[in-house]
Design a protein around this motif. Structure first.
Motif, PDB file in Angstrom:
ATOM      1  N   ASN A 669      58.972  40.137   8.542  1.00 10.41           N
ATOM      2  CA  ASN A 669      58.689  39.770   9.934  1.00 10.41           C
ATOM      3  C   ASN A 669      57.301  40.190  10.403  1.00 10.41           C
ATOM      4  O   ASN A 669      57.037  40.216  11.615  1.00 10.41           O
ATOM      5  N   LEU A 670      56.415  40.522   9.491  1.00  7.08           N
ATOM      6  CA  LEU A 670      55.043  40.871   9.848  1.00  7.08           C
ATOM      7  C   LEU A 670      54.107  39.749   9.403  1.00  7.08           C
ATOM      8  O   LEU A 670      54.171  39.286   8.271  1.00  7.08           O
ATOM      9  N   THR A 671      53.249  39.312  10.297  1.00  3.39           N
ATOM     10  CA  THR A 671      52.220  38.325   9.984  1.00  3.39           C
ATOM     11  C   THR A 671      50.878  38.832  10.495  1.00  3.39           C
ATOM     12  O   THR A 671      50.752  39.227  11.662  1.00  3.39           O
ATOM     13  N   LEU A 672      49.873  38.833   9.638  1.00  2.67           N
ATOM     14  CA  LEU A 672      48.514  39.240   9.994  1.00  2.67           C
ATOM     15  C   LEU A 672      47.549  38.134   9.595  1.00  2.67           C
ATOM     16  O   LEU A 672      47.677  37.565   8.504  1.00  2.67           O
ATOM     17  N   THR A 673      46.608  37.813  10.457  1.00  4.87           N
ATOM     18  CA  THR A 673      45.581  36.826  10.115  1.00  4.87           C
ATOM     19  C   THR A 673      44.216  37.338  10.546  1.00  4.87           C
ATOM     20  O   THR A 673      44.089  38.069  11.541  1.00  4.87           O
ATOM     21  N   ALA A 674      43.210  36.944   9.786  1.00  8.21           N
ATOM     22  CA  ALA A 674      41.825  37.223  10.154  1.00  8.21           C
ATOM     23  C   ALA A 674      40.999  36.006   9.731  1.00  8.21           C
ATOM     24  O   ALA A 674      41.098  35.553   8.591  1.00  8.21           O
ATOM     25  N   ASP A 675      40.212  35.468  10.657  1.00  9.17           N
ATOM     26  CA  ASP A 675      39.402  34.281  10.379  1.00  9.17           C
ATOM     27  C   ASP A 675      37.990  34.496  10.902  1.00  9.17           C
ATOM     28  O   ASP A 675      37.803  34.861  12.072  1.00  9.17           O
ATOM     29  N   TYR A 676      37.028  34.267  10.032  1.00  6.30           N
ATOM     30  CA  TYR A 676      35.613  34.287  10.416  1.00  6.30           C
ATOM     31  C   TYR A 676      35.175  32.864  10.712  1.00  6.30           C
ATOM     32  O   TYR A 676      35.545  31.916  10.000  1.00  6.30           O
ATOM     33  N   TYR A 677      34.390  32.683  11.786  1.00  5.39           N
ATOM     34  CA  TYR A 677      33.872  31.355  12.109  1.00  5.39           C
ATOM     35  C   TYR A 677      32.364  31.427  12.339  1.00  5.39           C
ATOM     36  O   TYR A 677      31.831  32.452  12.792  1.00  5.39           O
ATOM     37  N   ASN A 678      31.707  30.322  12.013  1.00  7.83           N
ATOM     38  CA  ASN A 678      30.260  30.226  12.204  1.00  7.83           C
ATOM     39  C   ASN A 678      29.925  28.778  12.547  1.00  7.83           C
ATOM     40  O   ASN A 678      30.171  27.878  11.741  1.00  7.83           O
ATOM     41  N   PHE A 679      29.403  28.556  13.751  1.00  6.13           N
ATOM     42  CA  PHE A 679      29.032  27.224  14.222  1.00  6.13           C
ATOM     43  C   PHE A 679      27.522  27.183  14.450  1.00  6.13           C
ATOM     44  O   PHE A 679      26.954  28.103  15.044  1.00  6.13           O
ATOM     45  N   ARG A 680      26.918  26.107  13.990  1.00  8.54           N
ATOM     46  CA  ARG A 680      25.491  25.890  14.239  1.00  8.54           C
ATOM     47  C   ARG A 680      25.296  24.442  14.677  1.00  8.54           C
ATOM     48  O   ARG A 680      25.700  23.517  13.977  1.00  8.54           O
ATOM     49  N   ILE A 681      24.685  24.253  15.851  1.00  7.75           N
ATOM     50  CA  ILE A 681      24.470  22.921  16.417  1.00  7.75           C
ATOM     51  C   ILE A 681      22.979  22.711  16.594  1.00  7.75           C
ATOM     52  O   ILE A 681      22.310  23.499  17.276  1.00  7.75           O
ATOM     53  N   SER A 682      22.454  21.672  15.999  1.00  6.67           N
ATOM     54  CA  SER A 682      21.051  21.310  16.196  1.00  6.67           C
ATOM     55  C   SER A 682      20.963  20.126  17.150  1.00  6.67           C
ATOM     56  O   SER A 682      21.924  19.370  17.311  1.00  6.67           O
ATOM     57  N   ASN A 683      19.814  19.980  17.787  1.00  4.33           N
ATOM     58  CA  ASN A 683      19.616  18.963  18.831  1.00  4.33           C
ATOM     59  C   ASN A 683      20.630  19.116  19.957  1.00  4.33           C
ATOM     60  O   ASN A 683      21.070  18.126  20.558  1.00  4.33           O
ATOM     61  N   ALA A 684      21.036  20.356  20.237  1.00  2.00           N
ATOM     62  CA  ALA A 684      22.050  20.597  21.268  1.00  2.00           C
ATOM     63  C   ALA A 684      21.614  19.995  22.596  1.00  2.00           C
ATOM     64  O   ALA A 684      20.464  20.149  23.025  1.00  2.00           O
ATOM     65  N   ILE A 685      22.535  19.287  23.234  1.00  2.00           N
ATOM     66  CA  ILE A 685      22.251  18.623  24.512  1.00  2.00           C
ATOM     67  C   ILE A 685      22.629  19.559  25.652  1.00  2.00           C
ATOM     68  O   ILE A 685      23.724  20.113  25.681  1.00  2.00           O
ATOM     69  N   GLY A 686      21.717  19.731  26.586  1.00  2.00           N
ATOM     70  CA  GLY A 686      21.992  20.583  27.735  1.00  2.00           C
ATOM     71  C   GLY A 686      20.892  20.455  28.763  1.00  2.00           C
ATOM     72  O   GLY A 686      19.959  19.652  28.623  1.00  2.00           O
ATOM     73  N   THR A 687      20.996  21.234  29.804  1.00  2.00           N
ATOM     74  CA  THR A 687      19.961  21.285  30.837  1.00  2.00           C
ATOM     75  C   THR A 687      19.357  22.677  30.864  1.00  2.00           C
ATOM     76  O   THR A 687      19.987  23.652  30.449  1.00  2.00           O
ATOM     77  N   ASN A 688      18.155  22.751  31.360  1.00  2.00           N
ATOM     78  CA  ASN A 688      17.456  24.028  31.411  1.00  2.00           C
ATOM     79  C   ASN A 688      17.991  24.904  32.538  1.00  2.00           C
ATOM     80  O   ASN A 688      18.488  24.416  33.555  1.00  2.00           O
ATOM     81  N   ASP A 689      17.876  26.204  32.335  1.00  2.00           N
ATOM     82  CA  ASP A 689      18.025  27.154  33.433  1.00  2.00           C
ATOM     83  C   ASP A 689      16.727  27.064  34.235  1.00  2.00           C
ATOM     84  O   ASP A 689      15.669  27.505  33.791  1.00  2.00           O
ATOM     85  N   LEU A 690      16.791  26.448  35.429  1.00  2.00           N
ATOM     86  CA  LEU A 690      15.567  26.146  36.167  1.00  2.00           C
ATOM     87  C   LEU A 690      14.815  27.403  36.592  1.00  2.00           C
ATOM     88  O   LEU A 690      13.586  27.401  36.637  1.00  2.00           O
ATOM     89  N   THR A 691      15.530  28.472  36.896  1.00  2.00           N
ATOM     90  CA  THR A 691      14.831  29.707  37.263  1.00  2.00           C
ATOM     91  C   THR A 691      13.998  30.214  36.092  1.00  2.00           C
ATOM     92  O   THR A 691      12.823  30.580  36.248  1.00  2.00           O
ATOM     93  N   ALA A 692      14.597  30.230  34.889  1.00  2.00           N
ATOM     94  CA  ALA A 692      13.859  30.688  33.709  1.00  2.00           C
ATOM     95  C   ALA A 692      12.733  29.722  33.354  1.00  2.00           C
ATOM     96  O   ALA A 692      11.626  30.143  32.987  1.00  2.00           O
ATOM     97  N   LEU A 693      13.000  28.425  33.470  1.00  2.00           N
ATOM     98  CA  LEU A 693      11.968  27.438  33.144  1.00  2.00           C
ATOM     99  C   LEU A 693      10.786  27.538  34.099  1.00  2.00           C
ATOM    100  O   LEU A 693       9.617  27.488  33.686  1.00  2.00           O
ATOM    101  N   LEU A 694      11.056  27.685  35.389  1.00  2.00           N
ATOM    102  CA  LEU A 694       9.986  27.841  36.368  1.00  2.00           C
ATOM    103  C   LEU A 694       9.120  29.060  36.037  1.00  2.00           C
ATOM    104  O   LEU A 694       7.887  28.997  36.082  1.00  2.00           O
TER     105      LEU A 694
END
Length: 904
Positions: A669-694
C-alpha cells in the motif's frame, strides 16, 4: 482519449496518483498516447476523481485543479476580476493558460476571450456533474494532440456508465456571511446490452464578494516610499492641471476649498469586487450504441450558459492622455466660458458620484462530438469523429465614458455646434461641477456615460480518423502502431459597439475577424524491447511523430520518444524526450486590439533614489523629451494599446521528463514517485513588462534615434504629451526563450488496520520543487511578479498533504496546502527591507481544510467541511489592486460548505 487511472485504491480521494496498484491494471487508453496499454505510461500522469471534485468544497473547477501543484498560479480564476471575464483556466508549470491544452474526452473545445483580449479555454463551462475524472498529463504532448500542448494536457473525461438516477447538492458560505454559493445537479442514465445513454442538468451560482468586505484588501498601498502612499492617485473630486502641474483639487464630498497640495485620494475598494460572481446553467448528455457487433456509434455534448458579474471602480479620466479622437489629449482653453481658472486646463477626474462600472459577461458554450468506431479483421481498431465547439460572448460594461462627448460638454461653443450636445446643454462651470455645487443632469449623464458592449464568437472544429492495432510479434511482445489524420479549423470574431470601436471610450476594443486551418498526420509505435528477464520485467519503447500544415504559418514537425522500464514489481523507471509547437492564436495574430490602462512606472519620475536621479542618461532623455526636472506622472495607471501581430513566429519547444515509480512489495500500500521535468521554449510569444522596458529604453543615450524605428522595441515609448507619456503600445512579440525545470514528488500510504484505534488511515503528499524558471535572461524562481497585477508566482516549493481516516460509514479528511516564501520580483529586488513595512515578499504559507463525511447507506453520502479552517488572510504583497496575490493565495477566508449525493 481516456487516460490512465491511478492507484485510487491506496490513496485518499483527495490525492492524485501517478501509477496503478499492482494486480489492478486494465486495458485503457493513456493520455498522450493513441495506443492501448496497461496503464503504465512513460509520461507522468495524475488523476483527479469525481469524488475529489465533490469533496474539495470548491465551485470553481480551476481551484480543484490546483490540488496538483504542477498547476501554477491562475491568471484565469474567480479572484482575478480584471483578467478573464469570469472564465476559469488551467496553467501547467506556470507557462500560461495558452500553453496548456484542455480537452474533453480527448477532443478540443473553443477558446473564450473577454473584451480585453484575455483568452483561455474556459473549463468553467464544463458541467461538473458530467465529469468522471480529470487526467493531467504533466508533459508536452504536441505529437499526440497537435499545437498548444506545450506544457501538458488537462483532459476532462465525461461519464457514460450511469444506470439509474443521481442527485447532488452543494451549499456554501464564508464565515463573514458573504460569498454564498450553491450547486444542484440531476443525472439519469440507463445501460443496456447494446449501449448506454446519460443526461445531466446542473445549475450553479456564486455571489460576488465586495472588496471592502475584507480589511486586508482595503486602504490599498500604492507606494512603499517614505511612510507609504495609500489608495489611488485619482481624485474623485477632480484635479485641475495646467500642463503637468496641478492647480486645484477638491474633496470627494464637495465644497469649494482647493485642497492643494494634499489632494484627497480615491479608495477604489469601496466599489470593486474581490471575487467574481457567477451563475451557470448547463445540460449535457453522453451515449453510445452498438450498431453491429463490430461498429459503435458514440455521442457526447453539453451546452452551458454562464453569466458572470462584478463591479470595478468608477471610470477615471485624464484629458491630457491619448484617446482615439485625441491622440495628444485635450485641454479646455482659457477663453472658454466653462473655464473659470484663466489658463488652459486639463482634468483628472474619477466619476465616482455617478456610480461604479458593473460588468456582466454572458457566455454560452456548446461542445459536441459524434463518432463511429469499430474493428477490422479482428486485429485493427478504427475511429472517425467530428467535434464542433462554439463560444459566444456578450460583455457589457456599464457607466463607460464617451471621451468625445466629454470634450464637447466641457466646451460651450463646441457643444452648441453639436446636435446632440446642444440638446442636453454644456456644463456651465467646471468648478461648480467638481465641487458638487452643480451636478450633471440626467440628460447630461446619458450623453456622457454609455454601456460598452462587445460581442464575440469563437468556433473550433476538429475531424479525426485513426486506426491502431498490432503489427507483428517480437520475442518480447507485440509491436503496436497507430496512424491518424486530423483537420482542424479555428475562427474568431470580436465586434464592439460603435463608440468603443471608434476609440472614444476610456476602454477600447477593436474588431477582430480571422482564423486558420490545419491538416495534420500523426503516427505512433510501441516496441517491446525486453520482457520477463532478471532486472527487466519489461522494457518498452514508444515513438511518436506528427506533421502539421497550417494555412497561415506553414508546416511543422514534432516527435517524441519515451522508454518505460519496469525493473520488477517494485520499481519502474520512465523517461521521454520530445518537441512541441504552438502557432499564434487567432487573437495573437489577428486581434484588432484593445486599449486599457495599466499600472506602469515612468522612468522620468523625480525623487531621491529614483532611476532618473541615479542615471544621467535617463535624466538627459527625460529633459529632451519634455519631462522637467521635478516631473511626476499624473497617475500610476497609464493608457496602453495591445492587439494582434501578424508577424509573430510560432513557438517551438523541447521537453524532457524522467522519473521513477516505487511500489515496494515489502511495504504494501505504499507508492512513491519522483519525476524531473525540463521545458525549453524558443520564440516564446508574450508581451513586455512595460515598466522594465521603459527603464531599459531610457537608459540608452540613443533613445530618440531608436524610438524613430518602428521595428525597435522602444518605438512609441518616448511619445509624450505635456511631459506625460501617451498611450503605450504593447503588442505580442517573440520575446525570446522561456525555460523551466523542477521535480514532482508524491507519496501515498494506507494503513488498512490501525494498532490503537479501529478504522483505516490514508496519508498522501504531492510536492513540486521548482529548480529554475527563466524568461529571456531573467530568473523568476522563488519570486512573484507584484506591483502591477500580481498574477504570476513561482514558489520554490508548493504542495498538498492529505490525511484520510475512515471508520465504517464515517470518513474524516484533513488537507494542508503549502506555498514557500517568495521574494517580490518587482520591488524586493531593489529595496528588500528599507521600506516602512520592512517588506520584501511573502512568507511561508499554510492553509488547512477539513471534511467530515457520513454514508448511512450505499446510496446516500453526506458531507460537511470547512476550507481555510483557521481563517488565514493571504500574506501582504505589493499588488496595487489587491494588497495580496489572489491568484495564488486564498482570499475568501474561512468557508463552510455541505454536500449531499443520492443515487436511485
Amino acid at each position: 482519449m481516456a487516460m490512465a487511472l491511478g492507484a485510487l485504491t491506496v490513496v485518499p480521494a483527495w490525492a492524485q496518483t501517478d501509477t496503478p496498484s499492482k494486480g489492478d491494471l486494465e486495458e485503457i487508453l493513456v493520455t498522450g498516447s493513441r495506443l492501448v496499454t496497461d496503464a503504465t505510461s512513460p509520461s507522468p500522469v495524475s488523476v483527479i476523481t469525481a469524488e475529489t471534485i465533490r469533496d474539495t468544497g470548491q465551485l470553481a473547477i480551476s481551484e480543484v485543479l490546483r490540488k496538483d501543484p504542477a498547476l501554477g498560479s491562475n491568471s484565469r480564476g474567480p479572484g482575478n476580476t480584471l483578467n478573464g471575464g469570469g472564465s476559469l483556466g488551467a496553467n501547467l508549470r506556470n507557462l500560461g493558460n495558452q500553453r496548456t491544452l484542455t480537452l474533453v474526452n480527448g477532443r478540443r473545445f473553443a477558446t473564450f476571450a473577454d473584451e480585453l483580449g484575455n483568452s483561455t479555454q474556459d473549463i468553467g463551462a464544463i458541467p461538473t456533474g458530467m465529469i468522471k475524472r480529470i487526467d493531467i498529463l504533466r508533459d508536452g504532448a504536441s505529437t499526440a494532440y497537435g499545437a498548444d500542448a506545450v506544457a501538458g494536457v488537462v483532459n476532462f473525461i465525461l461519464r457514460d456508465d450511469l444506470n439509474g438516477a443521481e442527485a447532488e447538492g452543494y451549499f456554501g458560505e464564508s464565515g463573514q456571511g458573504d460569498g454564498m454559493g450553491y450547486r444542484g445537479q440531476m443525472a439519469v442514465g440507463t445501460v443496456g446490452s447494446r449501449g448506454a445513454v446519460m443526461a445531466n442538468f446542473q445549475v450553479q451560482k456564486f455571489d460576488d464578494i465586495p472588496q471592502s468586505n475584507r480589511k486586508w484588501a482595503t486602504n490599498l498601498i500604492q507606494s512603499l516610499a517614505g511612510n507609504g502612499t495609500f489608495n489611488s492617485s485619482n481624485t474623485p473630486g477632480g484635479v485641475v492641471t495646467q500642463g503637468t502641474t496641478p492647480i486645484a483639487c477638491y474633496p470627494l464630498a464637495g465644497g469649494t476649498t482647493n485642497q492643494l497640495p494634499n489632494c484627497p485620494r480615491y479608495d477604489s475598494t469601496v466599489e470593486a469586487s474581490l471575487q467574481l460572481g457567477s451563475r451557470v446553467i448547463s445540460v449535457g448528455s453522453t451515449a453510445h450504441y452498438d450498431l453491429t457487433d463490430t461498429t459503435r456509434l458514440d455521442f457526447a455534448g453539453f451546452f452551458s450558459d454562464r453569466k458572470s458579474f462584478q463591479s470595478i471602480a468608477a471610470t477615471p479620466i485624464d484629458t491630457t492622455t491619448s484617446f482615439g479622437p485625441f491622440p495628444s489629449g485635450f485641454t479646455i482653453p482659457a477663453s472658454s466660458p466653462n473655464n473659470p481658472y484663466g489658463v488652459p486646463i486639463g482634468l483628472r477626474w474619477r466619476l465616482s458620484q455617478y456610480g461604479a462600472r458593473p460588468n456582466v459577461v454572458d457566455s454560452k458554450q456548446f461542445w459536441g462530438t459524434l463518432g463511429l468506431s469499430g474493428t477490422l479483421f479482428n486485429r485493427f481498431d478504427w475511429q472517425v469523429a467530428h467535434t464542433y465547439s462554439e463560444t459566444s460572448l456578450n460583455s457589457q460594461r456599464y457607466n463607460s465614458l464617451n471621451v468625445s462627448n466629454l470634450f464637447n460638454i466641457l466646451n460651450s461653443s463646441v457643444c452648441a455646434a453639436d446636435r446632440l450636445c446642444s440638446q442636453v446643454g454644456a456644463i456651465g462651470d467646471i468648478r461648480a461641477l467638481l465641487t458638487r455645487q452643480a451636478s450633471l443632469t440626467q440628460a447630461q449623464r446619458d450623453y456622457l456615460l454609455f454601456d460598452s458592449v462587445v460581442d464575440s464568437r469563437f468556433v473550433s472544429q476538429q475531424s479525426t480518423a485513426t486506426v491502431r492495432g498490432s503489427l507483428f510479434s517480437l520475442p518480447y511482445g507485440e509491436v503496436k502502431a497507430a496512424l491518424g489524420y486530423e483537420h482542424r479549423e479555428e475562427t474568431a470574431q470580436v465586434t464592439p459597439d460603435a463608440v468603443t470601436a471608434s476609440g472614444a471610450s476610456t476602454t477600447l476594443t477593436f474588431p477582430t475577424d480571422g482564423g486558420f486551418s490545419t491538416n495534420e498526420g500523426f503516427g505512433e509505435m510501441q516496441v517491446p524491447l525486453l520482457a520477463n528477464l532478471p532486472f527487466a520485467k519489461s522494457v518498452d519503447l514508444n515513438l511518436q511523430g506528427r506533421f502539421s500544415d497550417f494555412s497561415n504559418f506553414g508546416t511543422a514537425r514534432t516527435y517524441k520518444a519515451g522508454v518505460n522500464y519496469t525493473v520488477n514489481d517494485d520499481v519502474r523507471v520512465r523517461a521521454d524526450y520530445g518537441t512541441s509547437f504552438r502557432a499564434p492564436t487567432v487573437l495573437e495574430a489577428y486581434g484588432g486590439g484593445v486599449g486599457a490602462t495599466g499600472s506602469i512606472s515612468d522612468p522620468c519620475n523625480s525623487g531621491t533614489g529614483s532611476l532618473r536621479a541615479t542615471n544621467p542618461a535617463v535624466n538627459a532623455n527625460c529633459l529632451a523629451l519634455g519631462a522637467p526636472a521635478n516631473f511626476q506622472q499624473n497617475a500610476s495607471s497609464l493608457p496602453t494599446r495591445s492587439g494582434g501581430n501578424p508577424n509573430l513566429r510560432p513557438e517551438k519547444g523541447r521537453t524532457f521528463t524522467a522519473g521513477v515509480v516505487l511500489t515496494p512489495s515489502y511495504v504494501p500500500n505504499l507508492t512513491l514517485t519522483a519525476d524531473y521535468y525540463n521545458f525549453r521554449i524558443s520564440n516564446a510569444i508574450g508581451t513586455n513588462d512595460l515598466t522594465a522596458l521603459l527603464a531599459n529604453c531610457y537608459r540608452d543615450p540613443n533613445l530618440q534615434a531608436r524610438a524613430a524605428n518602428s521595428a525597435d522595441s522602444c518605438f512609441g515609448l518616448s511619445n509624450r504629451v505635456n511631459g506625460q507619456l501617451g498611450r503605450l503600445n504593447n503588442y505580442p512579440i517573440n520575446i525570446g526563450t522561456a525555460r523551466t525545470q523542477g521535480i514532482d514528488l508524491s507519496a501515498a500510504y494506507r494503513f488498512d488496520k490501525l494498532v490503537v484505534i479501529p478504522g483505516s488511515l490514508g496519508l498522501s503528499a504531492r510536492v513540486t520543487r521548482l529548480i529554475s524558471f527563466n524568461s529571456g535572461n531573467v530568473g523568476y524562481a522563488g519570486t512573484f511578479v507584484g506591483g502591477v497585477g500580481g498574477s504570476d508566482s513561482y514558489p520554490r516549493w508548493s504542495g498538498y498533504f492529505t490525511a484520510d481516516y475512515r471508520l465504517n460509514e464515517w470518513a474524516f479528511k484533513w488537507e494542508t496546502q503549502y506555498v514557500s516564501a517568495m521574494r517580490d520580483f518587482s520591488y524586493g529586488t531593489s529595496v528588500p527591507t528599507t521600506n516602512f513595512l520592512y517588506y520584501s515578499g511573502t512568507p511561508d504559507y499554510f492553509v488547512h481544510n477539513i471534511l467530515l463525511k457520513y454514508s448511512p447507506m450505499p446510496t446516500l453520502d453526506l458531507g460537511i467541511g470547512i476550507n481555510n479552517l483557521f481563517d488565514k488572510d493571504p500574506p501582504y504583497s505589493f499588488v496595487l489592486q489587491r494588497n495580496a496575490l489572489t491568484s495564488t493565495f486564498d482570499s475568501i477566508g474561512r468557508y463552510f460548505f455541505a454536500t449531499v449525493k443520492k443515487t436511485f
